[in-house]
Scaffold this active site. Structure first.
Site, PDB file in Angstrom:
ATOM      1  N   HIS A 239       0.773  -1.319  -0.072  1.00 49.18           N
ATOM      2  CA  HIS A 239      -0.193   0.284   0.165  1.00 49.18           C
ATOM      3  C   HIS A 239       0.790   1.315   0.064  1.00 49.18           C
ATOM      4  O   HIS A 239       0.401   2.273  -0.736  1.00 49.18           O
ATOM      5  CB  HIS A 239      -1.044  -0.004   1.281  1.00 49.18           C
ATOM      6  CG  HIS A 239      -1.825  -1.245   1.513  1.00 49.18           C
ATOM      7  ND1 HIS A 239      -2.825  -1.404   0.592  1.00 49.18           N
ATOM      8  CD2 HIS A 239      -1.740  -2.349   2.076  1.00 49.18           C
ATOM      9  CE1 HIS A 239      -3.477  -2.588   1.177  1.00 49.18           C
ATOM     10  NE2 HIS A 239      -2.820  -2.987   1.996  1.00 49.18           N
TER      11      HIS A 239
HETATM   12  O1  RIB Z   1      -3.975  -0.387   5.373  1.00 46.72           O
HETATM   13  C1  RIB Z   1      -2.594  -0.197   5.045  1.00 46.72           C
HETATM   14  C2  RIB Z   1      -1.767   0.795   5.799  1.00 46.72           C
HETATM   15  O2  RIB Z   1      -1.873   0.312   7.129  1.00 46.72           O
HETATM   16  C3  RIB Z   1      -0.536   0.558   5.301  1.00 46.72           C
HETATM   17  O3  RIB Z   1       0.381   2.055   5.421  1.00 46.72           O
HETATM   18  C4  RIB Z   1       0.215  -0.439   6.314  1.00 46.72           C
HETATM   19  O4  RIB Z   1       1.593  -0.226   6.428  1.00 46.72           O
HETATM   20  C5  RIB Z   1      -0.366   0.217   7.363  1.00 46.72           C
HETATM   21  O5  RIB Z   1       0.141   1.403   8.120  1.00 46.72           O
END
Ligand code: RIB
Ligand code: CA
Length: 314
Positions: A239
């Site tokens: 992500h």
């Molecule tokens: O939902 C995904 C996010 O939450 C990403 O940034 C992961 O590293 C957590 O921080």
């Protein structure tokens, strides 16, 4: 002219991969890497940020920021999506540093030093950003842009049926940042979930003979194991790297001006991002949201960035 960036991260291998890509990207001057609790405790996030920078040893070290607990503590005690210290099985050892400034102080200091020129790339809960805004009420007007990884536009959450993890960890902070008069870009799960790295990625990573290759090959296997064990999928999401690539390659994404907010009190909806999509909306637009992306091109951009980092780091 390199783009001045502050990376606010809760490492997590997901964040660590994004930091690795940014630290050596010639388009980016990483002014600071500020730790925030989320995937791991604030204490562990601070140590992991230090470990990442030590392991990668970029030509120009960024300032580091120390994480602290959000009001009321974190709702999720360690996600273990990335191994027990959330940086993979390696558990890089670091000596505790003294006198690391609080993350919100580092953010205020750097934005004040470079008014209207800093992009904050927020890859974790928005605790530090909200605290920096509370500390310096002019910050929203002084920061160039805040790129936020998180939220969900149409799709479900990932930590609850309605909430994405970064928003869920500190909903009041997320609401404060959404409602602030700052220029914001949101990169929601709808887009970041569309990039999945398969095991083939190991054929495209730099070799173990490079510092960056050793680092990324050290942190990713436990993520694949965790995704298989917890989600039954043979691949991983990245992500934070997708959000960073979207920030650095705006030509690869489609954005729409929207009005968004964050639920802070719902029994089932705490942390949910809510957007006014009525035929006649009354909420004022307060951010642009990435609504589509050339995901293959973003993936290629990430892997090219990691390869270039290995070249640069040696
Ligand atoms: O939902 C995904 C996010 O939450 C990403 O940034 C992961 O590293 C957590 O921080
Ligand atoms: Ca993160």
């Amino acid at each position: 002219m390199a783009r001045k960036v502050i990376l606010d991260v809760d490492p997590g291998a997901d964040d660590a991969l994004a930091v690795c890509a940014a630290l050596f990207d010639p388009r980016v001057e990483v002014l600071a890497v500020t730790a925030v609790g989320g995937n791991v405790s604030p204490e562990r996030a601070t140590l992991n940020v230090q470990a990442i920078v030590e392991q990668l040893d970029p030509p120009r070290w960024p300032r580091l920021g120390q994480a602290s607990q959000p009001e009321g503590g974190l709702p999720v005690k360690g996600r273990f999506l990335y191994g027990d210290d959330s940086l993979g099985a390696d558990g890089f050892r670091v000596a505790e540093r003294q006198h690391v400034l609080a993350s919100e102080k580092v953010i205020c200091e750097q934005v004040r030093a470079h008014p209207h020129a800093v992009t904050i790339v927020a890859l974790g809960p928005l605790t530090n950003i909200a605290r920096a805004m509370a500390r310096d009420p002019e910050l929203p007007a002084l920061v160039g842009r805040i790129v936020i990884a998180g939220g969900a536009l149409h799709g479900p959450g990932n930590i609850t049926p309605t909430a994405e993890f970064n928003m869920y960890c500190d909903p009041p902070a997320a609401q404060a940042v959404f409602r602030s008069p700052s220029t914001k870009t949101l990169v929601p799960l709808d887009v970041t979930n569309r990039v999945t790295l398969s095991y083939d990625v190991f054929h495209r990573l730099p070799s173990e003979n490079t510092r960056v290759g050793r680092f990324v090959r050290g942190i990713l296997p436990s993520v694949f194991r965790a995704y298989r064990q917890q989600f039954g999928i043979e691949g991983i999401h990245v992500h934070d790297s997708v959000a960073l690539m979207a920030a650095l390659n705006p030509e690869l994404v489609v954005c729409r001006e929207m009005a968004g907010d964050v639920e802070t009190m719902g029994e089932l909806t705490t942390g949910m991002t809510v957007f006014d999509r009525r035929r006649v909306p009354t909420w004022r637009h307060n951010m642009e949201v990435v609504v589509d992306a050339q995901t293959d091109a973003l993936t290629d951009a990430l892997l090219q960035s990691i390869a270039a980092a290995a070249e640069a780091a040696g």
